[in-house]
Enzyme design. Structure first.
Site, PDB file in Angstrom:
ATOM      1  N   ASN A  68      -2.767 -11.594   2.020  1.00 32.86           N
ATOM      2  CA  ASN A  68      -1.649 -10.711   1.187  1.00 32.86           C
ATOM      3  C   ASN A  68      -0.781 -11.351   0.076  1.00 32.86           C
ATOM      4  OD1 ASN A  68      -3.067  -8.675   2.522  1.00 32.86           O
ATOM      5  ND2 ASN A  68      -1.402  -8.200   3.927  1.00 32.86           N
ATOM      6  N   ARG A  90     -10.136  -2.985  -1.494  1.00 33.40           N
ATOM      7  CA  ARG A  90      -9.045  -2.080  -1.857  1.00 33.40           C
ATOM      8  C   ARG A  90      -7.810  -2.710  -2.880  1.00 33.40           C
ATOM      9  NH1 ARG A  90      -7.649   2.789  -0.795  1.00 33.40           N
ATOM     10  NH2 ARG A  90     -10.094   2.806   0.198  1.00 33.40           N
ATOM     11  N   PRO A 131      -2.814   6.638  -1.332  1.00 35.28           N
ATOM     12  CA  PRO A 131      -2.912   6.932  -2.380  1.00 35.28           C
ATOM     13  C   PRO A 131      -2.269   5.857  -3.527  1.00 35.28           C
ATOM     14  CG  PRO A 131      -1.101   7.974  -1.426  1.00 35.28           C
ATOM     15  CD  PRO A 131      -1.758   7.191  -0.698  1.00 35.28           C
ATOM     16  N   ILE A 132      -2.302   6.269  -4.826  1.00 31.49           N
ATOM     17  CA  ILE A 132      -1.928   4.841  -5.692  1.00 31.49           C
ATOM     18  C   ILE A 132      -1.077   5.472  -6.754  1.00 31.49           C
ATOM     19  CG2 ILE A 132      -3.856   3.255  -5.360  1.00 31.49           C
ATOM     20  CD1 ILE A 132      -4.693   4.484  -8.135  1.00 31.49           C
ATOM     21  N   ASP A 133      -0.423   6.514  -6.364  1.00 30.95           N
ATOM     22  CA  ASP A 133       0.544   7.544  -7.303  1.00 30.95           C
ATOM     23  C   ASP A 133       1.772   6.464  -7.848  1.00 30.95           C
ATOM     24  OD1 ASP A 133       1.123   7.750  -4.502  1.00 30.95           O
ATOM     25  OD2 ASP A 133       2.830   9.010  -4.922  1.00 30.95           O
ATOM     26  N   LEU A 134       2.365   5.587  -6.671  1.00 29.84           N
ATOM     27  CA  LEU A 134       3.314   4.921  -7.017  1.00 29.84           C
ATOM     28  C   LEU A 134       3.191   3.571  -8.225  1.00 29.84           C
ATOM     29  CD1 LEU A 134       5.130   4.731  -3.439  1.00 29.84           C
ATOM     30  CD2 LEU A 134       5.635   6.191  -5.321  1.00 29.84           C
ATOM     31  N   ASP A 172       0.554  -4.469  10.191  1.00 31.03           N
ATOM     32  CA  ASP A 172      -0.579  -5.463  10.236  1.00 31.03           C
ATOM     33  C   ASP A 172      -0.545  -5.992  11.624  1.00 31.03           C
ATOM     34  OD1 ASP A 172      -1.134  -4.582   7.727  1.00 31.03           O
ATOM     35  OD2 ASP A 172      -0.507  -6.437   7.042  1.00 31.03           O
ATOM     36  N   ARG A 181     -12.879  -9.970   6.389  1.00 31.16           N
ATOM     37  CA  ARG A 181     -12.128  -9.513   5.183  1.00 31.16           C
ATOM     38  C   ARG A 181     -10.762 -10.430   5.100  1.00 31.16           C
ATOM     39  NH1 ARG A 181     -10.038  -3.968   5.142  1.00 31.16           N
ATOM     40  NH2 ARG A 181      -8.757  -5.151   3.729  1.00 31.16           N
TER      41      ARG A 181
HETATM   42  N1  EPU Z   1       1.695   4.443  -0.708  1.00 32.88           N
HETATM   43  C1  EPU Z   1       1.922   5.875  -1.523  1.00 32.88           C
HETATM   44  N2  EPU Z   1       1.582   5.632  -2.685  1.00 32.88           N
HETATM   45  C2  EPU Z   1       1.326   4.439  -3.424  1.00 32.88           C
HETATM   46  C3  EPU Z   1       1.233   3.188  -2.381  1.00 32.88           C
HETATM   47  C4  EPU Z   1       1.417   3.483  -1.369  1.00 32.88           C
HETATM   48  O1  EPU Z   1       1.861   6.886  -0.778  1.00 32.88           O
HETATM   49  O2  EPU Z   1       1.196   4.374  -4.661  1.00 32.88           O
HETATM   50  C5  EPU Z   1       1.942   4.718   0.852  1.00 32.88           C
HETATM   51  C6  EPU Z   1       0.590   4.216   1.373  1.00 32.88           C
HETATM   52  O3  EPU Z   1      -0.193   5.281   1.785  1.00 32.88           O
HETATM   53  C7  EPU Z   1       1.101   3.714   2.890  1.00 32.88           C
HETATM   54  C8  EPU Z   1       2.575   3.085   2.468  1.00 32.88           C
HETATM   55  O4  EPU Z   1       2.956   3.515   1.013  1.00 32.88           O
HETATM   56  O5  EPU Z   1       1.405   4.969   3.588  1.00 32.88           O
HETATM   57  C9  EPU Z   1       2.510   1.808   2.353  1.00 32.88           C
HETATM   58  O6  EPU Z   1       1.443   1.248   1.442  1.00 32.88           O
HETATM   59  P1  EPU Z   1       1.895  -0.127   0.699  1.00 32.88           P
HETATM   60  O7  EPU Z   1       1.542   0.137  -0.794  1.00 32.88           O
HETATM   61  O8  EPU Z   1       3.105  -0.596   0.894  1.00 32.88           O
HETATM   62  O9  EPU Z   1       0.649  -0.951   0.940  1.00 32.88           O
HETATM   63  P2  EPU Z   1      -0.438  -1.808   0.275  1.00 32.88           P
HETATM   64  O10 EPU Z   1       0.227  -2.518  -0.991  1.00 32.88           O
HETATM   65  O11 EPU Z   1      -1.685  -0.858   0.154  1.00 32.88           O
HETATM   66  C10 EPU Z   1      -0.279  -4.026   1.505  1.00 32.88           C
HETATM   67  C11 EPU Z   1      -1.093  -5.085   2.386  1.00 32.88           C
HETATM   68  C12 EPU Z   1      -1.452  -4.166   3.636  1.00 32.88           C
HETATM   69  C13 EPU Z   1      -0.244  -3.904   4.489  1.00 32.88           C
HETATM   70  C14 EPU Z   1       0.731  -3.229   3.678  1.00 32.88           C
HETATM   71  C15 EPU Z   1       1.914  -2.571   4.288  1.00 32.88           C
HETATM   72  C16 EPU Z   1      -2.072  -6.255   0.682  1.00 32.88           C
HETATM   73  C17 EPU Z   1      -3.307  -6.863   0.089  1.00 32.88           C
HETATM   74  N3  EPU Z   1      -2.369  -5.263   1.582  1.00 32.88           N
HETATM   75  O12 EPU Z   1      -0.828  -2.820   1.310  1.00 32.88           O
HETATM   76  O13 EPU Z   1      -2.451  -5.169   4.419  1.00 32.88           O
HETATM   77  O14 EPU Z   1      -0.552  -3.317   5.523  1.00 32.88           O
HETATM   78  O15 EPU Z   1       1.004  -3.728   2.348  1.00 32.88           O
HETATM   79  O16 EPU Z   1       2.636  -3.935   4.701  1.00 32.88           O
HETATM   80  O17 EPU Z   1      -1.061  -6.896   0.518  1.00 32.88           O
HETATM   81  C18 EPU Z   1      -3.981  -5.637   6.192  1.00 32.88           C
HETATM   82  O18 EPU Z   1      -3.716  -7.065   5.638  1.00 32.88           O
HETATM   83  O19 EPU Z   1      -4.589  -5.582   6.942  1.00 32.88           O
HETATM   84  C19 EPU Z   1      -3.423  -4.731   5.173  1.00 32.88           C
HETATM   85  C20 EPU Z   1      -3.831  -3.385   5.293  1.00 32.88           C
END
Ligand code: EPU
Length: 427
Positions: free
Chosen positions: A23, A92, A122-125, A305, A397
Protein backbone atom coordinates in the site's frame (compact mmCIF):
# COMPACT_ATOMS: atom_id res chain seq x y z
CA UNK A 1 -7.60 -19.51 -11.02
CA UNK A 2 -5.00 -21.07 -8.77
CA UNK A 3 -5.35 -23.17 -5.63
CA UNK A 4 -3.17 -23.96 -2.69
CA UNK A 5 -3.07 -27.06 -0.56
CA UNK A 6 -2.25 -26.20 3.05
CA UNK A 7 -1.05 -28.98 5.36
CA UNK A 8 -2.63 -28.75 8.80
CA UNK A 9 -0.96 -29.38 12.14
CA UNK A 10 1.89 -26.92 11.57
CA UNK A 11 3.62 -24.91 14.27
CA UNK A 12 5.23 -21.87 12.64
CA UNK A 13 8.69 -21.24 14.05
CA UNK A 14 11.65 -19.20 12.91
CA UNK A 15 12.67 -15.84 11.50
CA UNK A 16 11.60 -14.21 8.23
CA UNK A 17 12.28 -10.80 6.77
CA UNK A 18 9.34 -8.83 5.50
CA UNK A 19 8.66 -7.61 1.95
CA UNK A 20 8.13 -3.97 0.94
CA UNK A 21 4.72 -2.51 1.54
CA UNK A 22 2.03 -2.98 -1.12
CA UNK A 23 0.00 0.00 0.00
CA UNK A 24 3.05 2.26 -0.02
CA UNK A 25 4.47 0.94 -3.30
CA UNK A 26 1.24 1.35 -5.32
CA UNK A 27 0.75 5.11 -4.88
CA UNK A 28 4.51 5.65 -5.17
CA UNK A 29 4.51 3.79 -8.49
CA UNK A 30 1.63 6.02 -9.59
CA UNK A 31 3.71 9.02 -8.49
CA UNK A 32 6.62 8.09 -10.78
CA UNK A 33 4.58 9.68 -13.59
CA UNK A 34 5.02 13.07 -11.95
CA UNK A 35 8.72 13.24 -12.86
CA UNK A 36 10.15 12.99 -16.35
CA UNK A 37 13.33 11.26 -15.15
CA UNK A 38 14.13 7.70 -14.05
CA UNK A 39 13.07 6.73 -10.54
CA UNK A 40 14.35 3.61 -8.80
CA UNK A 41 12.34 2.01 -6.04
CA UNK A 42 14.15 -0.42 -3.77
CA UNK A 43 12.23 -2.98 -1.71
CA UNK A 44 9.41 -2.88 -4.28
CA UNK A 45 7.37 -6.04 -3.60
CA UNK A 46 7.02 -8.64 -6.37
CA UNK A 47 3.26 -9.04 -6.04
CA UNK A 48 0.45 -9.10 -8.58
CA UNK A 49 -0.87 -5.64 -7.75
CA UNK A 50 2.56 -4.06 -8.25
CA UNK A 51 3.09 -5.98 -11.50
CA UNK A 52 -0.31 -4.82 -12.76
CA UNK A 53 0.51 -1.23 -11.83
CA UNK A 54 3.79 -1.56 -13.77
CA UNK A 55 1.80 -2.99 -16.70
CA UNK A 56 -0.42 0.09 -16.71
CA UNK A 57 2.60 2.41 -16.54
CA UNK A 58 4.08 0.55 -19.53
CA UNK A 59 0.84 0.94 -21.45
CA UNK A 60 1.07 4.69 -20.84
CA UNK A 61 4.53 4.65 -22.46
CA UNK A 62 6.84 4.40 -19.42
CA UNK A 63 9.87 2.14 -19.58
CA UNK A 64 10.02 -0.27 -16.66
CA UNK A 65 12.83 -2.53 -15.49
CA UNK A 66 12.91 -4.87 -12.51
CA UNK A 67 16.09 -6.35 -11.04
CA UNK A 68 15.23 -8.37 -7.92
CA UNK A 69 13.50 -5.92 -5.56
CA UNK A 70 14.67 -2.80 -7.46
CA UNK A 71 12.23 -1.37 -9.97
CA UNK A 72 13.18 1.50 -12.25
CA UNK A 73 10.45 3.49 -13.98
CA UNK A 74 11.38 6.06 -16.58
CA UNK A 75 8.32 8.06 -17.50
CA UNK A 76 10.14 10.53 -19.76
CA UNK A 77 8.73 8.63 -22.75
CA UNK A 78 5.16 8.44 -21.42
CA UNK A 79 2.49 10.10 -23.49
CA UNK A 80 -0.78 8.26 -22.87
CA UNK A 81 -3.49 9.44 -20.54
CA UNK A 82 -6.04 6.67 -21.21
CA UNK A 83 -5.83 3.89 -18.62
CA UNK A 84 -6.25 0.42 -20.17
CA UNK A 85 -9.61 -1.09 -19.24
CA UNK A 86 -8.65 -4.73 -18.63
CA UNK A 87 -5.51 -4.11 -16.56
CA UNK A 88 -7.12 -1.31 -14.58
CA UNK A 89 -10.03 -3.63 -13.80
CA UNK A 90 -7.56 -6.11 -12.29
CA UNK A 91 -6.19 -3.46 -9.97
CA UNK A 92 -8.59 -1.41 -7.88
CA UNK A 93 -5.85 1.05 -6.96
CA UNK A 94 -5.43 2.02 -10.62
CA UNK A 95 -7.78 4.81 -9.55
CA UNK A 96 -4.79 6.34 -7.74
CA UNK A 97 -3.33 7.06 -11.18
CA UNK A 98 -6.00 9.67 -11.89
CA UNK A 99 -4.19 12.31 -9.83
CA UNK A 100 -0.74 11.76 -11.32
CA UNK A 101 -1.92 11.30 -14.93
CA UNK A 102 -3.95 14.47 -14.63
CA UNK A 103 -1.02 16.41 -13.13
CA UNK A 104 1.33 15.21 -15.85
CA UNK A 105 -0.87 15.30 -18.97
CA UNK A 106 -3.67 17.69 -17.90
CA UNK A 107 -6.07 14.98 -18.96
CA UNK A 108 -6.98 11.51 -17.69
CA UNK A 109 -9.42 8.87 -18.84
CA UNK A 110 -9.94 5.90 -16.52
CA UNK A 111 -12.43 3.05 -16.27
CA UNK A 112 -14.78 3.30 -13.33
CA UNK A 113 -13.82 0.67 -10.75
CA UNK A 114 -16.72 -1.70 -10.16
CA UNK A 115 -18.02 -3.18 -6.90
CA UNK A 116 -15.68 -5.38 -4.98
CA UNK A 117 -15.38 -8.23 -2.58
CA UNK A 118 -14.95 -6.12 0.58
CA UNK A 119 -17.52 -3.40 -0.07
CA UNK A 120 -18.74 -0.92 -2.65
CA UNK A 121 -15.62 1.23 -2.42
CA UNK A 122 -17.02 4.36 -4.04
CA UNK A 123 -14.57 7.00 -5.31
CA UNK A 124 -16.70 10.09 -4.66
CA UNK A 125 -14.08 11.57 -2.30
CA UNK A 126 -11.32 11.14 -4.91
CA UNK A 127 -13.39 12.92 -7.54
CA UNK A 128 -14.60 15.62 -5.17
CA UNK A 129 -11.00 16.38 -4.16
CA UNK A 130 -9.81 16.56 -7.76
CA UNK A 131 -12.71 18.87 -8.60
CA UNK A 132 -11.67 21.13 -5.73
CA UNK A 133 -8.29 21.43 -7.50
CA UNK A 134 -10.15 22.71 -10.56
CA UNK A 135 -10.33 19.47 -12.55
CA UNK A 136 -13.39 19.06 -14.77
CA UNK A 137 -14.74 15.55 -14.42
CA UNK A 138 -17.41 13.79 -16.42
CA UNK A 139 -18.50 10.21 -15.84
CA UNK A 140 -19.43 8.73 -19.24
CA UNK A 141 -20.16 5.15 -20.24
CA UNK A 142 -18.44 3.62 -17.22
CA UNK A 143 -15.38 5.85 -17.65
CA UNK A 144 -14.13 8.88 -15.79
CA UNK A 145 -12.94 11.64 -18.09
CA UNK A 146 -10.93 14.38 -16.38
CA UNK A 147 -9.54 17.59 -17.77
CA UNK A 148 -7.12 19.62 -15.70
CA UNK A 149 -5.39 22.27 -17.79
CA UNK A 150 -5.37 24.67 -14.86
CA UNK A 151 -5.02 22.65 -11.71
CA UNK A 152 -4.79 25.02 -8.79
CA UNK A 153 -4.28 24.59 -5.06
CA UNK A 154 -7.27 24.63 -2.71
CA UNK A 155 -8.43 23.61 0.73
CA UNK A 156 -9.85 20.10 0.48
CA UNK A 157 -11.84 19.11 3.53
CA UNK A 158 -12.42 15.35 3.36
CA UNK A 159 -15.66 14.08 4.82
CA UNK A 160 -13.88 10.82 5.75
CA UNK A 161 -10.11 10.24 6.01
CA UNK A 162 -9.91 8.06 2.91
CA UNK A 163 -6.41 6.70 2.28
CA UNK A 164 -6.75 6.62 -1.51
CA UNK A 165 -8.44 10.01 -1.79
CA UNK A 166 -5.72 11.61 0.36
CA UNK A 167 -3.04 10.07 -1.88
CA UNK A 168 -4.77 10.98 -5.13
CA UNK A 169 -5.18 14.59 -4.08
CA UNK A 170 -1.54 14.76 -2.92
CA UNK A 171 -0.42 13.54 -6.36
CA UNK A 172 -2.61 15.95 -8.30
CA UNK A 173 -1.57 18.88 -6.09
CA UNK A 174 2.22 18.39 -6.50
CA UNK A 175 2.31 20.22 -9.83
CA UNK A 176 -0.78 22.40 -9.36
CA UNK A 177 -0.40 26.16 -9.05
CA UNK A 178 -0.27 27.33 -5.43
CA UNK A 179 -0.89 25.57 -2.13
CA UNK A 180 -3.26 22.72 -1.33
CA UNK A 181 -4.31 21.84 2.20
CA UNK A 182 -5.99 18.49 2.80
CA UNK A 183 -8.00 18.58 6.03
CA UNK A 184 -9.14 15.37 7.71
CA UNK A 185 -6.49 13.55 5.69
CA UNK A 186 -5.86 9.85 6.38
CA UNK A 187 -2.89 9.38 8.75
CA UNK A 188 -1.75 5.92 7.58
CA UNK A 189 2.05 5.35 7.60
CA UNK A 190 1.93 4.66 3.85
CA UNK A 191 0.93 8.30 3.33
CA UNK A 192 4.06 9.35 5.21
CA UNK A 193 6.07 7.11 2.87
CA UNK A 194 4.42 8.72 -0.16
CA UNK A 195 5.30 12.16 1.22
CA UNK A 196 8.92 11.09 1.74
CA UNK A 197 9.08 9.85 -1.83
CA UNK A 198 7.57 13.05 -3.21
CA UNK A 199 9.99 15.20 -1.20
CA UNK A 200 12.90 13.04 -2.45
CA UNK A 201 11.73 13.97 -5.98
CA UNK A 202 11.83 17.67 -5.14
CA UNK A 203 8.13 18.22 -4.47
CA UNK A 204 7.07 20.18 -1.42
CA UNK A 205 4.79 18.25 0.88
CA UNK A 206 4.49 18.24 4.65
CA UNK A 207 2.15 17.16 7.40
CA UNK A 208 1.62 13.52 6.29
CA UNK A 209 0.87 11.33 9.31
CA UNK A 210 -1.33 14.11 10.73
CA UNK A 211 -4.85 15.07 9.63
CA UNK A 212 -3.51 18.13 7.76
CA UNK A 213 -1.32 17.62 4.70
CA UNK A 214 0.00 20.65 2.85
CA UNK A 215 1.32 20.55 -0.71
CA UNK A 216 2.99 23.55 -2.31
CA UNK A 217 2.84 23.04 -6.07
CA UNK A 218 6.10 23.12 -8.02
CA UNK A 219 6.56 23.00 -11.78
CA UNK A 220 8.47 19.74 -11.97
CA UNK A 221 10.31 17.19 -9.88
CA UNK A 222 13.38 15.07 -10.55
CA UNK A 223 14.41 11.42 -10.44
CA UNK A 224 15.50 9.67 -7.25
CA UNK A 225 16.33 6.34 -5.63
CA UNK A 226 13.90 5.51 -2.84
CA UNK A 227 13.42 2.57 -0.48
CA UNK A 228 9.79 1.54 0.04
CA UNK A 229 8.82 1.01 3.69
CA UNK A 230 8.31 -2.52 5.06
CA UNK A 231 4.83 -4.01 4.89
CA UNK A 232 3.15 -3.71 8.29
CA UNK A 233 0.18 -5.87 7.25
CA UNK A 234 2.37 -8.73 6.01
CA UNK A 235 4.37 -8.43 9.25
CA UNK A 236 1.14 -8.72 11.22
CA UNK A 237 -0.02 -11.67 9.13
CA UNK A 238 3.02 -13.83 9.93
CA UNK A 239 2.87 -12.86 13.61
CA UNK A 240 -0.80 -13.83 13.66
CA UNK A 241 0.40 -17.09 12.08
CA UNK A 242 2.59 -17.69 15.14
CA UNK A 243 -0.41 -17.01 17.37
CA UNK A 244 -2.86 -19.31 15.59
CA UNK A 245 -0.43 -22.23 15.28
CA UNK A 246 1.01 -22.01 18.82
CA UNK A 247 4.35 -21.04 17.29
CA UNK A 248 7.26 -18.65 17.73
CA UNK A 249 7.92 -16.25 14.85
CA UNK A 250 10.28 -13.30 14.49
CA UNK A 251 9.78 -10.84 11.62
CA UNK A 252 12.81 -8.71 10.76
CA UNK A 253 13.31 -5.59 8.64
CA UNK A 254 10.04 -4.15 9.90
CA UNK A 255 8.65 -1.34 12.05
CA UNK A 256 6.95 -2.89 15.11
CA UNK A 257 5.59 0.49 16.26
CA UNK A 258 3.27 0.54 13.24
CA UNK A 259 1.34 -2.54 14.38
CA UNK A 260 1.03 -1.72 18.07
CA UNK A 261 -2.72 -2.37 17.99
CA UNK A 262 -2.22 -5.94 16.73
CA UNK A 263 0.65 -6.60 19.15
CA UNK A 264 -1.59 -5.41 22.00
CA UNK A 265 -4.31 -7.87 20.94
CA UNK A 266 -1.83 -10.74 20.65
CA UNK A 267 -0.57 -9.97 24.17
CA UNK A 268 -4.18 -10.00 25.42
CA UNK A 269 -4.52 -13.42 23.77
CA UNK A 270 -1.62 -14.64 25.94
CA UNK A 271 1.27 -14.30 23.46
CA UNK A 272 4.68 -13.03 24.57
CA UNK A 273 5.67 -10.12 22.33
CA UNK A 274 9.26 -8.87 22.09
CA UNK A 275 9.85 -5.64 20.18
CA UNK A 276 13.24 -4.50 18.90
CA UNK A 277 14.04 -1.48 16.75
CA UNK A 278 13.40 -3.27 13.46
CA UNK A 279 12.15 -6.71 14.41
CA UNK A 280 9.40 -8.25 16.47
CA UNK A 281 8.89 -11.71 17.95
CA UNK A 282 5.64 -13.40 18.97
CA UNK A 283 5.64 -16.57 21.08
CA UNK A 284 2.23 -18.13 21.45
CA UNK A 285 0.81 -20.18 24.31
CA UNK A 286 -0.65 -23.65 23.68
CA UNK A 287 -4.12 -22.14 23.44
CA UNK A 288 -4.97 -18.48 22.91
CA UNK A 289 -7.41 -16.57 25.11
CA UNK A 290 -10.21 -14.67 23.40
CA UNK A 291 -10.28 -10.87 23.48
CA UNK A 292 -13.45 -9.03 24.43
CA UNK A 293 -13.85 -6.46 21.68
CA UNK A 294 -11.87 -5.25 18.68
CA UNK A 295 -13.13 -2.53 16.33
CA UNK A 296 -11.33 -1.63 13.12
CA UNK A 297 -10.61 2.08 12.58
CA UNK A 298 -8.41 4.24 10.37
CA UNK A 299 -4.79 4.51 11.59
CA UNK A 300 -3.78 4.58 14.43
CA UNK A 301 -6.78 2.33 15.15
CA UNK A 302 -6.84 -1.43 14.60
CA UNK A 303 -6.30 -1.94 10.82
CA UNK A 304 -9.10 -3.43 8.76
CA UNK A 305 -6.35 -5.19 6.77
CA UNK A 306 -5.47 -7.31 9.83
CA UNK A 307 -9.05 -8.04 10.87
CA UNK A 308 -9.38 -11.38 9.00
CA UNK A 309 -6.05 -12.67 10.39
CA UNK A 310 -7.08 -11.78 13.96
CA UNK A 311 -10.46 -13.39 13.21
CA UNK A 312 -8.69 -16.65 12.26
CA UNK A 313 -6.62 -16.57 15.47
CA UNK A 314 -9.67 -15.90 17.67
CA UNK A 315 -11.52 -18.79 16.03
CA UNK A 316 -9.50 -21.23 18.15
CA UNK A 317 -9.09 -19.03 21.25
CA UNK A 318 -10.75 -19.86 24.53
CA UNK A 319 -13.98 -17.95 25.09
CA UNK A 320 -15.98 -15.48 23.03
CA UNK A 321 -14.52 -12.55 21.10
CA UNK A 322 -16.25 -9.75 19.24
CA UNK A 323 -14.95 -7.90 16.18
CA UNK A 324 -16.62 -4.84 14.63
CA UNK A 325 -15.60 -3.97 11.06
CA UNK A 326 -16.04 -0.21 10.82
CA UNK A 327 -14.06 0.56 7.66
CA UNK A 328 -15.48 -1.70 4.92
CA UNK A 329 -19.09 -2.80 4.95
CA UNK A 330 -18.60 -6.38 3.78
CA UNK A 331 -15.26 -7.62 4.94
CA UNK A 332 -16.40 -10.75 6.74
CA UNK A 333 -16.55 -13.22 3.85
CA UNK A 334 -13.81 -15.29 5.49
CA UNK A 335 -16.28 -15.99 8.35
CA UNK A 336 -18.38 -18.39 6.26
CA UNK A 337 -15.22 -20.12 4.95
CA UNK A 338 -13.87 -20.53 8.50
CA UNK A 339 -17.22 -22.11 9.45
CA UNK A 340 -16.54 -24.78 6.81
CA UNK A 341 -13.41 -25.53 8.85
CA UNK A 342 -15.41 -25.98 12.06
CA UNK A 343 -15.18 -22.39 13.37
CA UNK A 344 -18.15 -21.00 15.28
CA UNK A 345 -19.04 -17.44 14.42
CA UNK A 346 -22.10 -15.31 13.82
CA UNK A 347 -22.22 -12.13 11.79
CA UNK A 348 -24.70 -9.44 12.76
CA UNK A 349 -24.37 -6.65 10.22
CA UNK A 350 -20.87 -5.25 10.84
CA UNK A 351 -20.16 -7.26 13.99
CA UNK A 352 -18.79 -10.78 14.32
CA UNK A 353 -19.24 -12.89 17.42
CA UNK A 354 -16.62 -15.60 17.54
CA UNK A 355 -16.75 -18.52 19.92
CA UNK A 356 -13.40 -20.23 19.89
CA UNK A 357 -13.26 -23.97 19.19
CA UNK A 358 -10.42 -26.24 20.32
CA UNK A 359 -9.42 -27.27 16.82
CA UNK A 360 -10.37 -26.41 13.23
CA UNK A 361 -10.43 -29.11 10.56
CA UNK A 362 -9.31 -29.04 6.95
CA UNK A 363 -11.90 -28.14 4.29
CA UNK A 364 -12.33 -26.87 0.75
CA UNK A 365 -12.58 -23.10 0.99
CA UNK A 366 -12.46 -19.97 -1.17
CA UNK A 367 -10.28 -16.88 -0.81
CA UNK A 368 -12.81 -14.14 -1.57
CA UNK A 369 -10.27 -11.37 -1.07
CA UNK A 370 -6.62 -10.81 -0.30
CA UNK A 371 -6.57 -10.59 3.51
CA UNK A 372 -9.45 -13.00 3.99
CA UNK A 373 -7.46 -15.47 1.88
CA UNK A 374 -4.36 -14.98 4.03
CA UNK A 375 -6.49 -15.66 7.11
CA UNK A 376 -7.60 -18.98 5.58
CA UNK A 377 -3.98 -19.98 5.03
CA UNK A 378 -3.26 -19.35 8.73
CA UNK A 379 -6.36 -21.29 9.77
CA UNK A 380 -5.42 -24.14 7.41
CA UNK A 381 -1.95 -24.39 8.96
CA UNK A 382 -3.47 -24.71 12.44
CA UNK A 383 -6.24 -27.14 11.42
CA UNK A 384 -6.35 -30.90 11.63
CA UNK A 385 -5.92 -32.31 8.12
CA UNK A 386 -5.42 -30.54 4.81
CA UNK A 387 -7.19 -27.49 3.45
CA UNK A 388 -7.58 -26.57 -0.21
CA UNK A 389 -8.00 -22.87 -0.88
CA UNK A 390 -9.25 -21.80 -4.28
CA UNK A 391 -8.67 -18.40 -5.90
CA UNK A 392 -5.31 -17.96 -4.21
CA UNK A 393 -4.35 -15.54 -7.00
CA UNK A 394 -6.19 -13.06 -4.78
CA UNK A 395 -3.65 -13.71 -2.01
CA UNK A 396 -0.81 -13.15 -4.46
CA UNK A 397 -2.09 -9.62 -5.05
CA UNK A 398 -0.35 -8.64 -1.84
CA UNK A 399 1.86 -11.44 -0.49
CA UNK A 400 5.22 -12.16 -2.06
CA UNK A 401 5.96 -15.92 -2.24
CA UNK A 402 3.76 -16.71 0.73
CA UNK A 403 4.32 -20.44 0.19
CA UNK A 404 8.11 -20.04 0.54
CA UNK A 405 7.86 -17.76 3.57
CA UNK A 406 5.60 -20.26 5.31
CA UNK A 407 7.95 -23.05 4.19
CA UNK A 408 10.83 -21.20 5.89
CA UNK A 409 8.76 -21.19 9.08
CA UNK A 410 8.17 -24.94 8.90
CA UNK A 411 4.68 -24.94 7.35
CA UNK A 412 3.64 -26.47 4.02
CA UNK A 413 1.69 -24.70 1.30
CA UNK A 414 1.63 -26.44 -2.09
CA UNK A 415 0.64 -24.57 -5.23
CA UNK A 416 -1.82 -26.38 -7.50
CA UNK A 417 -2.18 -24.22 -10.57
CA UNK A 418 -5.24 -24.40 -12.83
CA UNK A 419 -8.28 -25.92 -11.36
CA UNK A 420 -9.40 -28.29 -8.69
CA UNK A 421 -10.20 -31.93 -9.11
CA UNK A 422 -13.76 -32.95 -8.43
CA UNK A 423 -12.82 -35.27 -5.59
CA UNK A 424 -11.37 -32.34 -3.68
CA UNK A 425 -14.38 -30.20 -4.39
CA UNK A 426 -16.68 -32.63 -2.63
CA UNK A 427 -14.54 -32.98 0.48
N1 EPU B 1 -14.70 5.62 0.69
C1 EPU B 1 -15.75 6.35 0.20
N2 EPU B 1 -15.50 7.20 -0.85
C2 EPU B 1 -14.28 7.35 -1.40
C3 EPU B 1 -13.21 6.61 -0.89
C4 EPU B 1 -13.44 5.73 0.16
O1 EPU B 1 -16.88 6.25 0.68
O2 EPU B 1 -14.13 8.14 -2.35
C5 EPU B 1 -14.93 4.67 1.80
C6 EPU B 1 -14.66 3.22 1.37
O3 EPU B 1 -15.76 2.66 0.72
C7 EPU B 1 -14.33 2.54 2.68
C8 EPU B 1 -13.64 3.65 3.45
O4 EPU B 1 -13.99 4.88 2.82
O5 EPU B 1 -15.50 2.16 3.31
C9 EPU B 1 -12.13 3.52 3.50
O6 EPU B 1 -11.59 3.54 2.21
P1 EPU B 1 -10.15 4.16 1.87
O7 EPU B 1 -10.33 5.09 0.73
O8 EPU B 1 -9.53 4.67 3.11
O9 EPU B 1 -9.38 2.88 1.40
P2 EPU B 1 -8.62 2.63 0.02
O10 EPU B 1 -7.75 3.79 -0.27
O11 EPU B 1 -9.57 2.17 -1.00
C10 EPU B 1 -6.55 1.57 1.21
C11 EPU B 1 -5.79 0.29 1.09
C12 EPU B 1 -6.65 -0.85 1.59
C13 EPU B 1 -7.01 -0.58 3.05
C14 EPU B 1 -7.70 0.78 3.17
C15 EPU B 1 -8.01 1.18 4.60
C16 EPU B 1 -4.33 0.67 -0.77
C17 EPU B 1 -3.93 0.32 -2.15
N3 EPU B 1 -5.41 0.06 -0.29
O12 EPU B 1 -7.72 1.40 0.41
O13 EPU B 1 -5.88 -2.03 1.51
O14 EPU B 1 -7.87 -1.56 3.53
O15 EPU B 1 -6.86 1.80 2.57
O16 EPU B 1 -6.85 1.19 5.36
O17 EPU B 1 -3.66 1.46 -0.12
C18 EPU B 1 -5.51 -4.33 1.42
O18 EPU B 1 -4.30 -4.09 1.40
O19 EPU B 1 -5.97 -5.49 1.58
C19 EPU B 1 -6.46 -3.24 1.26
C20 EPU B 1 -7.73 -3.43 0.94
Amino acid sequence: MSNWLVHGGAVLEGTVSVQGSKNAALPILAATLLVEEPVTLLNCPAIRDAENMLGILKSLGCSVKREADAVTVDSSTASGFVLPTALSGELRSSIFLLGSVLARFHEADAPYPGGCEIGNRPIDLHLWGLKRLNAQIEERGGRICCKGGNLSGAVVDLEYPSVGATENIMLAACRAAGETTICNAACEPEIVDLQQFLCACGFRVHGAGTPTVVIEGVERGHGTVFRVMPDRIVTGTYLAGAAVTGGDVTVTGTQPELIETLLGKLSECGCAVTRNADSVRVRAPKRLRGVGFTGTRPYPGFPTDLQPQLFAALSTAEGTSVIAENVFESRFRHAQELRKMGAKNRILDRTAIITGVKKLHGAFVTAHDLRGGAALVLAGLAAEGDTTIQHTERIERGYERMDSVIGALGGTVIRKENGIDEEEKTR
